[in-house]
Design a protein around this motif. Structure first.
Motif, PDB file in Angstrom:
ATOM      1  N   ILE A 124      18.133  25.310 -39.692  1.00 27.84           N
ATOM      2  CA  ILE A 124      17.639  23.975 -38.989  1.00 27.84           C
ATOM      3  C   ILE A 124      16.534  23.360 -39.816  1.00 27.84           C
ATOM      4  O   ILE A 124      15.615  24.215 -40.020  1.00 27.84           O
ATOM      5  N   ARG A 125      16.488  22.113 -40.073  1.00 28.38           N
ATOM      6  CA  ARG A 125      15.365  21.630 -40.834  1.00 28.38           C
ATOM      7  C   ARG A 125      14.763  20.605 -40.155  1.00 28.38           C
ATOM      8  O   ARG A 125      15.291  19.680 -39.453  1.00 28.38           O
ATOM      9  N   ILE A 126      13.270  20.648 -39.736  1.00 31.18           N
ATOM     10  CA  ILE A 126      12.451  20.127 -38.933  1.00 31.18           C
ATOM     11  C   ILE A 126      11.582  19.218 -39.806  1.00 31.18           C
ATOM     12  O   ILE A 126      10.797  19.571 -40.660  1.00 31.18           O
ATOM     13  N   GLY A 127      11.549  17.774 -39.678  1.00 31.44           N
ATOM     14  CA  GLY A 127      10.663  16.943 -40.588  1.00 31.44           C
ATOM     15  C   GLY A 127       9.254  16.895 -39.367  1.00 31.44           C
ATOM     16  O   GLY A 127       9.309  16.704 -38.258  1.00 31.44           O
ATOM     17  N   ALA A 128       7.903  16.810 -39.786  1.00 27.21           N
ATOM     18  CA  ALA A 128       7.031  16.624 -38.751  1.00 27.21           C
ATOM     19  C   ALA A 128       5.642  16.125 -39.639  1.00 27.21           C
ATOM     20  O   ALA A 128       5.572  16.209 -40.658  1.00 27.21           O
ATOM     21  N   PRO A 129       4.839  15.366 -39.134  1.00 30.38           N
ATOM     22  CA  PRO A 129       3.600  14.936 -39.451  1.00 30.38           C
ATOM     23  C   PRO A 129       2.859  16.172 -39.834  1.00 30.38           C
ATOM     24  O   PRO A 129       2.901  17.258 -39.044  1.00 30.38           O
ATOM     25  N   ASP A 130       1.933  16.251 -40.762  1.00 27.07           N
ATOM     26  CA  ASP A 130       1.176  17.563 -41.253  1.00 27.07           C
ATOM     27  C   ASP A 130       0.378  18.113 -40.010  1.00 27.07           C
ATOM     28  O   ASP A 130       0.290  19.350 -40.245  1.00 27.07           O
ATOM     29  N   GLY A 131      -0.293  17.340 -39.078  1.00 27.55           N
ATOM     30  CA  GLY A 131      -1.094  17.908 -38.125  1.00 27.55           C
ATOM     31  C   GLY A 131      -0.203  18.895 -37.325  1.00 27.55           C
ATOM     32  O   GLY A 131      -0.472  19.895 -37.055  1.00 27.55           O
ATOM     33  N   ILE A 154      14.636  28.317 -40.018  1.00 25.60           N
ATOM     34  CA  ILE A 154      13.970  27.254 -39.582  1.00 25.60           C
ATOM     35  C   ILE A 154      12.916  26.809 -40.983  1.00 25.60           C
ATOM     36  O   ILE A 154      12.501  27.477 -41.549  1.00 25.60           O
ATOM     37  N   GLN A 155      13.362  25.409 -41.315  1.00 27.55           N
ATOM     38  CA  GLN A 155      12.607  24.979 -42.375  1.00 27.55           C
ATOM     39  C   GLN A 155      11.685  23.736 -41.920  1.00 27.55           C
ATOM     40  O   GLN A 155      12.302  22.915 -41.235  1.00 27.55           O
ATOM     41  N   ILE A 156      10.381  23.696 -42.229  1.00 25.77           N
ATOM     42  CA  ILE A 156       9.582  22.902 -41.705  1.00 25.77           C
ATOM     43  C   ILE A 156       9.118  21.917 -42.803  1.00 25.77           C
ATOM     44  O   ILE A 156       8.604  22.489 -44.047  1.00 25.77           O
ATOM     45  N   VAL A 157       9.602  20.576 -42.920  1.00 28.93           N
ATOM     46  CA  VAL A 157       8.984  19.722 -43.831  1.00 28.93           C
ATOM     47  C   VAL A 157       7.649  18.919 -43.657  1.00 28.93           C
ATOM     48  O   VAL A 157       8.000  18.011 -42.653  1.00 28.93           O
ATOM     49  N   PRO A 187       3.364  13.375 -44.635  1.00 26.75           N
ATOM     50  CA  PRO A 187       2.478  12.285 -43.977  1.00 26.75           C
ATOM     51  C   PRO A 187       3.417  11.000 -44.120  1.00 26.75           C
ATOM     52  O   PRO A 187       2.967   9.806 -44.602  1.00 26.75           O
ATOM     53  N   ARG A 188       4.640  10.946 -43.483  1.00 27.70           N
ATOM     54  CA  ARG A 188       5.670   9.730 -43.640  1.00 27.70           C
ATOM     55  C   ARG A 188       6.398   9.867 -42.365  1.00 27.70           C
ATOM     56  O   ARG A 188       6.729  10.878 -42.035  1.00 27.70           O
ATOM     57  N   VAL A 189       7.321   8.622 -42.130  1.00 27.74           N
ATOM     58  CA  VAL A 189       8.250   8.742 -41.179  1.00 27.74           C
ATOM     59  C   VAL A 189       9.548   9.328 -42.159  1.00 27.74           C
ATOM     60  O   VAL A 189       9.793   8.911 -43.079  1.00 27.74           O
ATOM     61  N   PHE A 190      10.256  10.274 -41.106  1.00 26.51           N
ATOM     62  CA  PHE A 190      11.498  10.526 -41.840  1.00 26.51           C
ATOM     63  C   PHE A 190      12.804   9.908 -41.743  1.00 26.51           C
ATOM     64  O   PHE A 190      12.769   9.291 -40.587  1.00 26.51           O
ATOM     65  N   ASN A 191      13.666   9.976 -42.557  1.00 25.24           N
ATOM     66  CA  ASN A 191      14.711   9.024 -42.515  1.00 25.24           C
ATOM     67  C   ASN A 191      16.039   9.936 -42.110  1.00 25.24           C
ATOM     68  O   ASN A 191      16.371  10.862 -43.121  1.00 25.24           O
ATOM     69  N   LEU A 192      16.421   9.924 -40.710  1.00 22.24           N
ATOM     70  CA  LEU A 192      17.113  10.976 -40.614  1.00 22.24           C
ATOM     71  C   LEU A 192      18.755  10.371 -40.961  1.00 22.24           C
ATOM     72  O   LEU A 192      19.625  11.213 -41.032  1.00 22.24           O
ATOM     73  N   SER A 193      18.769   9.029 -41.174  1.00 25.42           N
ATOM     74  CA  SER A 193      20.041   8.601 -41.415  1.00 25.42           C
ATOM     75  C   SER A 193      20.509   9.206 -42.896  1.00 25.42           C
ATOM     76  O   SER A 193      21.595   9.247 -43.211  1.00 25.42           O
ATOM     77  N   ARG A 194      19.492   9.319 -43.712  1.00 22.58           N
ATOM     78  CA  ARG A 194      19.635  10.083 -45.090  1.00 22.58           C
ATOM     79  C   ARG A 194      19.784  11.645 -45.055  1.00 22.58           C
ATOM     80  O   ARG A 194      19.811  12.308 -45.927  1.00 22.58           O
ATOM     81  N   ARG A 195      19.602  12.085 -43.577  1.00 24.07           N
ATOM     82  CA  ARG A 195      19.586  13.401 -43.400  1.00 24.07           C
ATOM     83  C   ARG A 195      18.765  14.265 -44.071  1.00 24.07           C
ATOM     84  O   ARG A 195      19.019  15.327 -44.581  1.00 24.07           O
ATOM     85  N   GLU A 196      17.472  13.663 -44.236  1.00 21.89           N
ATOM     86  CA  GLU A 196      16.292  14.444 -44.902  1.00 21.89           C
ATOM     87  C   GLU A 196      15.908  15.667 -44.053  1.00 21.89           C
ATOM     88  O   GLU A 196      15.394  16.598 -44.400  1.00 21.89           O
ATOM     89  N   ALA A 197      16.219  15.576 -42.707  1.00 21.12           N
ATOM     90  CA  ALA A 197      16.107  16.772 -41.717  1.00 21.12           C
ATOM     91  C   ALA A 197      17.047  16.492 -40.375  1.00 21.12           C
ATOM     92  O   ALA A 197      17.811  15.756 -40.530  1.00 21.12           O
TER      93      ALA A 197
END
Length: 298
Positions: free
Chosen positions: A95-102, A124-127, A130-140
């Protein structure tokens, strides 16, 4: 002929990233290898799927048609595994999670470490970007954001509020004029975001204080915190980061107090995915508890 699923998985990445290099980074594949796979898929399909140019890979009409069918196959594959229950009711798979770096630096490491300890089959993969993730492109598979998006086919769940204050290193405060009021900040160096790289208005902290010049700036929260820790100046910090930054003290707590929230964001197509839903709930509970614990000792 539609090709096998592995070919389609690679095709989706290239179509969404519009480049071999971008897709290669997501897939951890060499762009040259990926290019050969796309050439093989075009041969199998007996159709040209991409218009190649120095600016990237653009879909042809045949490519657009395949994209629609491949996305339907992708959703069918995800749904086919949605209700699979792992023995002992444990979570498993990647499972990959996108998150702001803080959040990614100060909350997710310990939360995810506990989840993996409780679920040995889970990766678990943490990406941290410092930007908004695009879930429609399945970045995470899911993302944590600092504001609730209002557009797109997304499911949004508020996780928790968190607090921020001005802070500075004890060494900086000892060597500089005392800061007793907000007006005193005019004589001090500020640490904050690069103004034109603030990706969410909720992060424009210093603008709320009427401060525009930022002598030490970064698009990364963790870099800002380290600038402050090294005596670079005064900046806004997350209260939950303070236990990890000894020697940094909050200031003007009665005058400057910001509150923000974290939101868990998922693609609407994953709403019925039992595995992702169980993970999302465990993640939200873990982040909520970690924020409360760290803020209590800040």
């Amino acid at each position: 002929m539609m090709g096998n699923w592995d070919d389609l998985r690679l095709f989706l990445a290239v179509a969404r990233e519009q480049s071999l290099s971008g897709a290669g980074k997501l897939l951890r594949l060499d762009p040259a290898t990926l290019g050969r796979r796309m050439a093989r898929l075009e041969k199998t399909m007996q159709a040209v799927l991409f218009v190649k140019s120095p600016s990237g890979y653009a879909l042809t009409e045949a490519g657009v048609q395949l994209l629609s069918r491949a996305e339907a196959a992708e959703q069918a594959m995800r749904q086919a595994t949605a209700d699979v229950v792992v023995p002992s009711d444990q979570l498993a798979g990647q499972i990959r999670i996108g998150a702001p770096d803080g959040c990614a630096n100060y909350l997710l490491p310990q939360v995810c470490a506990r989840l993996v300890a409780d679920n040995p089959g889970l990766d678990i993969q943490i990406v941290a970007l410092p930007r908004v993730f695009n879930l429609s492109r399945r970045e995470a598979d899911m993302a944590i954001g600092v504001s609730a998006p209002t557009a797109g086919r997304l499911v949004v769940q508020k996780i928790a509020d968190y607090q921020l204050h001005l802070a500075a290193a004890d060494s900086y405060l000892a060597a500089r004029p005392a800061i007793r009021t907000v007006a005193d900040l005019q004589g001090h160096r500020l640490v904050g975001y690069i103004p034109d790289m603030i990706f969410d208005r909720e992060l424009d902290y210093l603008a709320e204080l009427g401060m525009t010049r930022v002598p030490l700036a970064s698009n990364s929260v963790s870099v800002q915190v380290n600038m402050i820790r090294q005596g670079g100046g005064v900046g806004i910090v997350h209260d939950f980061s303070l236990p990890a930054t000894p020697g940094v003290t909050r200031i003007l707590t009665g005058d400057v107090h910001l509150s923000r929230a974290f939101y868990l964001i998922r693609h609407e197509d994953d709403r019925r995915n039992l595995r992702l839903s169980r993970f999302a709930e465990a993640l939200a509970q873990g982040v909520r508890a970690e924020v409360a614990k760290l803020e209590a000792i800040a």
